[in-house]
Design an enzyme around this catalytic site. Structure first.
Site, PDB file in Angstrom:
ATOM      1  CB  ALA A  18      43.800  37.798  51.365  1.00  0.00           C
ATOM      2  CB  THR A  19      40.795  41.928  49.335  1.00  0.00           C
ATOM      3  OG1 THR A  19      40.931  41.317  48.052  1.00  0.00           O
ATOM      4  CG2 THR A  19      40.735  43.436  49.174  1.00  0.00           C
ATOM      5  CB  ALA A  20      43.559  43.172  54.240  1.00  0.00           C
TER       6      ALA A  20
ATOM      7  CD  GLU B 293      39.297  37.863  51.302  1.00  0.00           C
ATOM      8  OE1 GLU B 293      38.743  36.761  51.260  1.00  0.00           O
ATOM      9  OE2 GLU B 293      40.508  37.980  51.521  1.00  0.00           O
TER      10      GLU B 293
ATOM     11  CB  SER C 188      38.815  38.472  47.624  1.00  0.00           C
ATOM     12  OG  SER C 188      40.186  38.753  47.608  1.00  0.00           O
TER      13      SER C 188
END
Length: 193
Positions: A4-6, A20, A172
């Site tokens: 994931a990407t945060a 995302e 992502s």
């Protein structure tokens, strides 16, 4: 571990979180609509990366603890207190950890954010990125972040950094959820890719 990407960014008067929406496990795309940004209170929010079940249980438990703490204090719970609650919960589970990385922040007092790892380490920062796309997102954030940015500039930068990560991180993608928190309250929207 699922990717994931945060990201989280402070700006003049608030904080912005973006993540995302894709959940992939190995080479299997599990979901294209997963929410990874959450409001914890009226003035504190979070963005997370990692196992979905761990993210969700952490957020649900912290929301409940924050409500209890607000009733005890009879005022808004500051973001550093919520970060410490998360840290304690994650550290207590260190032998069977919640496999999630967290960015938590808010606007009780000065806008601030904190990054937490799966064991509960709390690191304050002005901007941060977590997850498998963090390196790509930080490449954008490191060069373009400025202190006291406007809300629009910070929001645009958050979206740009997550988009950069989705271009190179196969874990992502599939849209960007954005959460902006100011003293006036929280607002959420989704950006299409």
């Amino acid at each position: 571990m699922p990717g994931a990407t945060a990201v989280g960014i402070t700006f003049d008067g608030g904080v912005v979180f973006a993540s995302e929406k894709r959940i992939a496990y190995g080479n299997f795309l599990v979901s294209k609509t997963t929410k990874k940004t959450f409001t914890l209170t009226d003035k504190v929010g979070t963005s997370v990366a990692g196992l979905v079940a761990d993210m969700q249980i952490l957020v649900l438990q912290i929301k409940a603890l924050a409500k209890i703490r607000k009733m005890e204090l009879k005022r808004d719970v500051p973001q550093n207190s919520i970060a410490k609650m998360m840290s304690n919960m994650m550290y207590e589970r260190r032998f069977f950890p919640l496999l999630t990385q967290v960015i938590v922040g808010g606007v009780v007092g000065k806008p601030t954010i904190y990054t937490l790892d799966p064991l509960g380490s709390v690191l304050p920062d002005e901007y941060a990125a977590v997850g498998t796309g963090a390196e790509m997102a930080l490449g954008v954030l490191d060069h373009q972040f400025k202190e006291n940015m406007s809300e629009k500039d910070a929001t645009d930068l958050a979206i740009k950094s997550v988009k950069a990560a989705t271009m190179r991180d196969s874990f992502s993608g599939d849209g960007i959820d954005v959460l902006v928190i100011t003293k006036q309250g929280a607002k959420e929207f989704t950006e299409k890719l």
